[in-house]
Scaffold this motif. Structure first.
Motif, short mmCIF file in Angstrom:
data_model
loop_
_atom_site.label_atom_id
_atom_site.label_comp_id
_atom_site.label_asym_id
_atom_site.label_seq_id
_atom_site.Cartn_x
_atom_site.Cartn_y
_atom_site.Cartn_z
N VAL A 30 0.83 -1.21 0.00
CA VAL A 30 0.00 0.00 0.00
C VAL A 30 0.87 1.26 0.00
CG1 VAL A 30 -1.63 1.36 1.37
CG2 VAL A 30 -1.99 -1.10 1.07
N THR A 31 1.93 1.26 0.79
CA THR A 31 2.82 2.41 0.84
C THR A 31 3.45 2.69 -0.52
OG1 THR A 31 3.33 1.95 3.17
CG2 THR A 31 4.83 3.42 1.97
N ILE A 32 3.95 1.64 -1.17
CA ILE A 32 4.54 1.80 -2.50
C ILE A 32 3.50 2.29 -3.49
CG2 ILE A 32 5.55 0.56 -4.45
CD1 ILE A 32 6.99 -1.22 -2.43
N ALA A 33 2.28 1.76 -3.40
CA ALA A 33 1.21 2.17 -4.31
C ALA A 33 0.87 3.65 -4.13
CB ALA A 33 -0.03 1.31 -4.09
N ILE A 34 0.87 4.12 -2.88
CA ILE A 34 0.57 5.53 -2.62
C ILE A 34 1.65 6.43 -3.20
CG2 ILE A 34 0.39 7.26 -0.79
CD1 ILE A 34 -1.01 5.14 0.92
N PHE A 35 2.92 6.07 -2.95
CA PHE A 35 4.01 6.86 -3.51
C PHE A 35 3.95 6.87 -5.04
CE2 PHE A 35 6.00 6.69 0.67
CZ PHE A 35 6.65 7.92 0.73
N TRP A 36 3.66 5.71 -5.61
CA TRP A 36 3.57 5.63 -7.07
C TRP A 36 2.45 6.53 -7.59
CZ3 TRP A 36 -0.65 3.82 -9.91
CH2 TRP A 36 -0.45 3.74 -11.29
N PHE A 37 1.29 6.48 -6.95
CA PHE A 37 0.14 7.28 -7.42
C PHE A 37 0.43 8.77 -7.27
CE2 PHE A 37 -3.91 9.45 -6.82
CZ PHE A 37 -4.61 9.00 -7.93
N VAL A 38 0.99 9.16 -6.12
CA VAL A 38 1.23 10.59 -5.87
C VAL A 38 2.27 11.16 -6.82
CG1 VAL A 38 2.14 12.24 -4.19
CG2 VAL A 38 0.51 10.50 -3.46
N PHE A 39 3.39 10.44 -6.97
CA PHE A 39 4.51 11.03 -7.71
C PHE A 39 4.47 10.72 -9.21
CE2 PHE A 39 6.10 10.99 -3.38
CZ PHE A 39 6.62 12.27 -3.28
N GLU A 40 3.94 9.56 -9.60
CA GLU A 40 3.95 9.24 -11.02
C GLU A 40 2.63 9.59 -11.70
OE1 GLU A 40 4.76 5.19 -13.54
OE2 GLU A 40 6.37 6.00 -12.31
N VAL A 41 1.52 9.35 -11.03
CA VAL A 41 0.21 9.67 -11.62
C VAL A 41 -0.18 11.11 -11.32
CG1 VAL A 41 -2.23 9.06 -11.66
CG2 VAL A 41 -0.51 7.26 -11.44
N GLY A 42 -0.04 11.51 -10.03
CA GLY A 42 -0.44 12.86 -9.65
C GLY A 42 0.52 13.92 -10.14
N PHE A 43 1.79 13.86 -9.67
CA PHE A 43 2.78 14.86 -10.06
C PHE A 43 3.45 14.56 -11.39
CE2 PHE A 43 3.48 15.70 -5.27
CZ PHE A 43 2.42 16.60 -5.28
N LYS A 44 3.17 13.36 -11.91
CA LYS A 44 3.75 12.93 -13.19
C LYS A 44 5.28 13.12 -13.18
CE LYS A 44 -0.44 13.87 -15.82
NZ LYS A 44 -0.85 12.46 -15.79
N SER A 45 5.90 12.52 -12.16
CA SER A 45 7.36 12.63 -12.01
C SER A 45 8.06 12.04 -13.24
CB SER A 45 7.82 11.88 -10.75
OG SER A 45 7.22 12.43 -9.61
#
Length: 268
Positions: free
Chosen positions: A48-63
């Protein structure tokens, strides 16, 4: 005399290896016995932690990709060893206090307790290492021979953790506030280690000090194994530095534990 005590300490643990394996299996089962999801709880929180970081930075902020690699691949190479480190140190530090009945009433080799916590967490870590291989394969990056050195870095981390676990578990008996200090230290350690931020973001003059953190060697090693394809012997100076620090921690942890062990029952 000091080195003799250290050797006897290590040899006694080696002779108890069969019992350590049995108790590790028992600890692994009892941690999740009685819950509806059982063993799945061991994997839910990290996933869940990895999924949250992935969603925030790759999907949300589009890192942007890091070094032409998808951000999630770069991230899990730092997050997964950190999960193992943080969980093991937290559990092992409390292992003596939680099992005070063994210290008081039973002739028991107490030094096994931190090792049991480490080995129990290692079983979870092996699964997540397999998950790294699966993630890279899913993104089209086939494993190479260099990827196998991730097991070398896992051993490096285990040796460091053994020393830290003996040290913290022994001190925790006498310093009850140490648990809170370790929790705070882990928070600082997470943000001071380039786990989800790149070292290139830091000015050149400060990078040397960040590299003094032994865990930097582990995170960089996992990324060297899967992303950069760099062997550990290609960093000879830092490899020697890491092992020098780790062996000092390992020996110090064993000696402190040996010195404090006779007083555990008086305090608990």
């Amino acid at each position: 005399m000091m080195w003799k005590a250290f050797v006897l300490f290590v040899v006694s643990l080696y002779r108890s290896r069969g019992l350590i394996v049995q108790l590790t299996a028992r600890d692994f089962k009892t941690r999740y016995l009685g819950s509806y999801l059982g063993l799945l709880w061991a994997f839910v929180q990290p996933v869940v932690t990895i999924a949250i970081f992935w969603f925030v930075f790759e999907v949300g902020f589009k890192s942007a990709p890091v070094g032409d690699f998808p951000f999630i691949l770069w991230l899990i190479c730092g997050m997964i060893p950190w999960f193992f480190f943080a969980d093991t140190l937290s559990m092992a530090s409390n292992s003596i206090v939680e099992n005070s009945h063994l210290v008081k009433k039973v002739v028991f080799r107490v030094s096994m307790l931190p090792l049991i916590k480490l080995l129990s967490a290692l079983l979870i870590h092996v699964f997540f290492v397999a998950m790294i291989f699966a993630f890279f394969s899913a993104y089209g990056y086939a494993p190479t021979w260099c990827s196998l050195q991730v097991f070398y870095y896992s051993v490096c981390l285990c040796v460091l953790l053994v020393g830290l676990s003996w040290l913290s578990a022994a001190l925790m008996v006498f310093l009850k506030d140490l648990g809170q200090m370790i929790a705070i230290g882990l928070q600082f350690g997470f943000w001071l280690t380039p786990i989800f931020w790149s070292l290139e973001m830091i000015p050149e003059g400060y990078r040397f000090y960040l590299k003094l953190n032994p865990f930097f060697y582990i995170v960089q090693g996992y990324r060297d194994s899967f992303i950069h394809h760099v062997w550990f012997w290609q960093h000879p100076v830092y490899t020697v530095y890491y092992w020098a620090v780790t062996l000092v921690v390992f020996v110090s942890g064993a000696l402190v534990f040996t010195r404090l062990r006779p007083h555990f029952a008086d305090v608990l």
